[in-house]
Design a protein around this motif. Structure first.
Motif, PDB file in Angstrom:
ATOM      1  N   CYS A   1      -5.100   1.138  -1.043  1.00  0.00           N
ATOM      2  CA  CYS A   1      -5.271   1.309   0.404  1.00  0.00           C
ATOM      3  C   CYS A   1      -6.638   1.938   0.702  1.00  0.00           C
ATOM      4  O   CYS A   1      -7.334   1.531   1.645  1.00  0.00           O
ATOM      5  N   TYR A   2      -7.020   2.906  -0.110  1.00  0.00           N
ATOM      6  CA  TYR A   2      -8.348   3.524   0.042  1.00  0.00           C
ATOM      7  C   TYR A   2      -9.444   2.483  -0.193  1.00  0.00           C
ATOM      8  O   TYR A   2     -10.433   2.415   0.552  1.00  0.00           O
TER       9      TYR A   2
ATOM     10  N   LEU B   1      -8.600   2.845   9.772  1.00  0.00           N
ATOM     11  CA  LEU B   1      -7.643   2.231   8.856  1.00  0.00           C
ATOM     12  C   LEU B   1      -7.325   0.813   9.328  1.00  0.00           C
ATOM     13  O   LEU B   1      -7.088   0.592  10.525  1.00  0.00           O
TER      14      LEU B   1
ATOM     15  N   TYR C   1      -9.363  11.091   2.756  1.00  0.00           N
ATOM     16  CA  TYR C   1     -10.459  10.235   2.290  1.00  0.00           C
ATOM     17  C   TYR C   1     -11.805  10.943   2.465  1.00  0.00           C
ATOM     18  O   TYR C   1     -12.673  10.889   1.583  1.00  0.00           O
TER      19      TYR C   1
ATOM     20  N   VAL D   1      -4.530  11.183   6.808  1.00  0.00           N
ATOM     21  CA  VAL D   1      -4.877  10.286   5.698  1.00  0.00           C
ATOM     22  C   VAL D   1      -6.392  10.110   5.638  1.00  0.00           C
ATOM     23  O   VAL D   1      -7.012  10.208   4.566  1.00  0.00           O
ATOM     24  N   ILE D   2      -7.010   9.856   6.773  1.00  0.00           N
ATOM     25  CA  ILE D   2      -8.473   9.683   6.790  1.00  0.00           C
ATOM     26  C   ILE D   2      -9.160  10.991   6.387  1.00  0.00           C
ATOM     27  O   ILE D   2     -10.170  10.980   5.668  1.00  0.00           O
TER      28      ILE D   2
ATOM     29  N   ALA E   1      -2.543  -1.492   6.831  1.00  0.00           N
ATOM     30  CA  ALA E   1      -2.290  -0.204   6.198  1.00  0.00           C
ATOM     31  C   ALA E   1      -1.554   0.722   7.162  1.00  0.00           C
ATOM     32  O   ALA E   1      -0.589   1.411   6.781  1.00  0.00           O
ATOM     33  N   LYS E   2      -1.999   0.762   8.404  1.00  0.00           N
ATOM     34  CA  LYS E   2      -1.330   1.598   9.405  1.00  0.00           C
ATOM     35  C   LYS E   2       0.149   1.280   9.510  1.00  0.00           C
ATOM     36  O   LYS E   2       1.010   2.172   9.520  1.00  0.00           O
TER      37      LYS E   2
ATOM     38  N   TYR F   1       0.807  -1.211   0.000  1.00  0.00           N
ATOM     39  CA  TYR F   1       0.000   0.000   0.000  1.00  0.00           C
ATOM     40  C   TYR F   1       0.845   1.268   0.000  1.00  0.00           C
ATOM     41  O   TYR F   1       0.315   2.367   0.099  1.00  0.00           O
TER      42      TYR F   1
ATOM     43  N   LEU G   1      -1.723   9.538  10.360  1.00  0.00           N
ATOM     44  CA  LEU G   1      -2.828   8.611  10.099  1.00  0.00           C
ATOM     45  C   LEU G   1      -4.166   9.360  10.088  1.00  0.00           C
ATOM     46  O   LEU G   1      -5.038   9.077   9.260  1.00  0.00           O
TER      47      LEU G   1
ATOM     48  N   PHE H   1      -9.657   0.294   2.716  1.00  0.00           N
ATOM     49  CA  PHE H   1     -10.323   1.039   3.786  1.00  0.00           C
ATOM     50  C   PHE H   1     -11.848   0.969   3.632  1.00  0.00           C
ATOM     51  O   PHE H   1     -12.581   0.713   4.597  1.00  0.00           O
TER      52      PHE H   1
END
Length: 797
Positions: free
Chosen positions: A50-51, A95, A159, A155-156, A99-100, A4, A152, A54
């Motif tokens: 990765c998305y 996540l 999204y 990242v969200i 991925a984390k 990822y 982290l 998720f």
């Protein structure tokens, strides 16, 4: 096993479907343009896979699809509610551990010995930054993110931004399936521009789409303020041909109003990683880049454009700790690169009114409508379709709202601000950086936005009538006689270069001095000798940053001429040396110290007679230095020089000798020197004037007044003024014949050929080489020339 994370070192455009347009472009540059010396900060991409993981892990595909399907596609009335529900689903998701772990590991590798490196976290959609759909500003980016947990969380947030109102609407407008658009996240080492400067570059002139220009803009601190339009940035224009020849390529610059700068919030008191603070006073008067840094960025941008093969929209940042400059983003420019100009629209006010405010013009139109002041999206319902939106600033959340407006006027921002970019995308006008629009315009007031007069746009009170003419460029006839332009305002040069003219037959230097320089050249030459007082104080303020005050005159004049020469390059641009009358020179700052009072300035101390006279000689030297800089240092050898109001052969020789003493020698580096034919003596002795000059240009206004013995400024005898008078046409005929015999070029500058078809026919029949028109008269003039060049009809006997 699925990975990822992809480091920039392993990314190119072939990975676009995995990492989105923004990250693919960054990887491409990181790997292929660094060998050319272009610095791109290192980083890594969190893949679209990765998305997708998720979404699957949190079972969001079906829920999001069902919600998005409920949007009313016609009215979008329920879009805010649906978007809010979508965002809530994503915000509350987590996540997956796999991925984390990969993200944290990549972040630790990027941080190295720095521990918790500060990074920029940017959204990168798989449909993003293509030549047809930029998605610019639709998804969020986050600056100065430090620490694993903060990364982290960011990242969200990226999204989540996929489901902003604006992003959902953009996908609907552009026909993208919501669930087929995936988002990658770029994590890039943060450049410490908070301690220096940052900004935006277009490898195309943003208003006209002129391809020979690189437009660089920026401000102190992080570049977000420039993109958002929170500041009025510094601007630089760079001419590509001069850049490639390693000549002085900066042909224009404009100082912004840099009152705020975005920096890291080291204390965390703001609750955000960044904050805005006042720009320190010592920085406010300084340019955000040195000339060598502007040229470095321009060279990099030119290489990036060559590499991608299309005009580019680029973001740059300078690190205030290391002093290194970096390219942090690059995407195809999506407005002008897909336009094909087939029609030309010209606008002209039929009268003027009370001006309320002014700023930078985006788009070239005039529009009237109801002003609607919007302070926040909470007032969005106030704006009706067809209104002119007035705001302090706009941002991407306003995109849906802006589609209702016919024009945008903001207090803050420059030509690369959000409001400017959206206005171009929507094909509407904007005036940005007015400073006070929300204060001087009343809500509901009828106003007229005028963006038809160069770089500046004006807001007038009321519904002011104007004329709009649409011209089909494919139907404008080609003529043997060259149609050229009479130009006074360099700010219109790039716009006017799209007109069907073959260069500039008359660029009026005195208009540049009057509008851009404003100071009498002798007051600059003799600055130290000026008495203390208001005049000297004004000059001191206007020339701040110039230790040698004469350099202010030279650099501003050179850049103005260069902008015109670059706009029309390689077609010729004929610059007429200053032709102020004494009363006009006296109106310049400091002018009353140097100008005599004359009963009739129209036929007094003007034109050539000033250039070798000790009372103005040093001022003429500054004019020559400016032209020399344009031709020899900037490489714009399409510039020719023209001498006005040259009364005698002796005077002609003196002027040429004076020019030579200032380094401007006829014939050197291809320099051609023309003379205006506007005095009967110029015609009577045309064969001898032709031996001294490379070309003639008939000034029909002065030739008419001096042939008929009348002052064209006098209303009492104005009814006698007539270029068609037989005495005038005989002189014009003689001048053209003399030029033809001598083998030199001859043109005419004046209104008559556009107003009177018979006058155009007369000039064409005599063999005139070119006719120059004001921009509003050009098309009519070309039509008259074309009709005159048609063979006469054959009558049956």
């Amino acid at each position: 096993m699925e990975t990822y994370i992809i480091p920039f070192a392993n990314i190119n455009m072939g990975k676009l479907l995995q990492v989105g347009g923004k990250n693919a472009s960054l990887g491409e540059m990181f790997n292929n343009l660094r060998p050319l010396g272009i610095d791109v900060p290192d980083g890594f991409a969190i893949t679209i896979a990765c998305y997708q993981l998720f979404l699957a892990y949190n079972k969001l595909y079906e829920k999001l699809s069902e919600l998005l399907a409920t949007i009313d596609q016609q009215t979008l009335s329920n879009l805010p509610q649906v978007a809010k529900q979508c965002r809530a689903l994503v915000e509350n998701a987590v996540l997956p551990d796999v991925a984390k772990q990969e993200i944290i590991k990549a972040y630790e590798q990027l941080s190295g010995t720095n521990g918790n490196a500060s990074v920029a976290v940017r959204s990168s959609a798989n449909a993003e930054d293509s030549p047809t759909a930029s998605f610019a500003g639709q998804h969020d980016s986050f600056l100065n993110i430090s620490g694993k947990e903060n990364l982290l969380a960011a990242v969200i947030k990226c999204y989540v931004s996929l489901f902003n109102d604006r992003a959902i609407k953009y996908r609907i407008d552009n026909g993208f399936d919501h669930m087929h658009v995936g988002i990658s996240v770029g994590v890039q080492y943060m450049v410490r521009a908070d301690k220096a400067s940052a900004g935006v570059i277009f490898t195309i002139e943003p208003e006209s789409g002129h391809r020979n220009i690189i437009y660089i803009t920026g401000a102190w601190g992080l570049g977000e303020n420039v993109v958002q339009g929170a500041v009025d940035p510094d601007e630089f224009l760079v001419f590509k041909p001069a850049l490639t020849q390693h000549q002085q390529a900066i042909i224009g610059r404009k100082k912004g109003r840099l009152e705020q700068m975005m920096i890291y919030d080291e204390s965390g008191a703001s609750g955000r990683p960044v904050k805005n603070v006042d720009v320190p006073p010592e920085k406010q008067g300084r340019w955000i880049l040195r000339d060598d840094e502007v040229l470095q960025l321009a060279s990099w941008s030119y290489e990036i454009e060559k590499y991608y093969g299309v005009p580019m929209d680029i973001e740059w940042a300078k690190d205030g700790i290391t002093a290194h400059i970096y390219i942090v983003q690059a995407r195809p420019e999506t407005i002008h690169s897909k336009k094909q100009k087939r029609q030309l629209y010209t606008y002209k006010l039929q009268k003027t009114g009370k001006m309320l405010c002014k700023g930078e013009a985006v788009g070239r139109k005039i529009i009237s409508g109801r002003a609607c002041i919007i302070h926040s999206l909470a007032e969005a319902d106030k704006l009706e379709k067809g209104d002119i939106l007035i705001a302090d600033i706009t941002n991407p959340d306003w995109n849906a709202l802006l589609r209702k407006a016919v024009s945008i006027v903001t207090n803050r921002g420059g030509r690369t601000s959000h409001a400017s970019i959206v206005a171009r995308e929507l094909g509407i006008t904007a005036i940005v950086g007015t400073g006070n629009a929300t204060q001087v315009i009343s809500d509901g007031q009828i106003i007229t936005v005028v963006n038809a007069e160069g770089d500046e746009g004006y807001v007038y009170e009321g519904n002011i009538p104007f004329e709009m003419v649409a011209i089909d460029l494919s139907k404008v006839p080609q003529t043997k006689t060259k149609p050229m332009l009479i130009l006074a305002d360099p700010a219109r040069a790039f716009e006017l270069s799209g007109y069907p003219a073959k260069g500039v037959g008359l660029l009026r230097m005195e208009f540049i001095i009057n509008n851009r320089i404003l100071i009498h050249p002798m007051a600059l030459v003799q600055y130290d000798q000026l008495p203390d007082g208001p005049v000297k104080a004004t000059i001191t303020q206007m020339t701040a940053g110039y230790s040698n005050k004469a350099d202010y005159f030279v650099s501003r004049l050179a850049e103005a001429i260069a902008q015109v020469a670059a706009a029309f390059y390689p077609d010729e641009v004929i610059i007429r040396m200053s032709d102020f009358k004494t009363n006009e020179y006296a109106s310049l700052v400091g002018g009353t110290f140097y100008e005599p009072k004359e009963e009739n300035p129209m036929i007094g101390f003007r034109g050539a007679s000033r250039y070798y006279d000790s009372r103005y000689l040093p001022g003429f030297g500054l004019e020559c230095r400016a032209v020399l800089q344009v031709r020899n240092e900037m490489g714009l050898t399409n510039v020719k020089v023209m001498i006005p109001f040259c009364r005698t052969l002796k005077e002609a020789a003196q002027v040429l000798q004076t020019m030579e003493t200032f380094g401007l020698k006829r014939g050197e580096n291809g320099l051609q020197v023309y003379v205006m034919v506007e005095i009967p003596s110029n015609v009577i002795l045309a064969d001898k004037f032709a031996q001294l000059f490379d070309g003639f240009s008939i000034g029909s206004n002065d030739l008419t007044q001096l042939t008929l013995g009348l002052d064209r400024d006098s209303e009492i005898v104005s009814h006698l003024f007539d270029e068609n008078n037989e005495a005038v046409t005989i002189l014009i005929k003689q001048a053209i014949a003399a030029a033809k015999k001598a083998g030199i070029k001859i043109g005419l500058c004046g209104q008559a050929p556009s107003d009177f078809p018979a006058f155009s026919r007369f000039l064409v029949e005599q063999g005139i080489d070119s006719i120059s028109f004001t921009p509003d008269a050009l098309i009519r003039g070309i039509e008259n020339i074309s009709a005159a060049e048609l063979p006469a009809p054959v009558l049956n006997s």
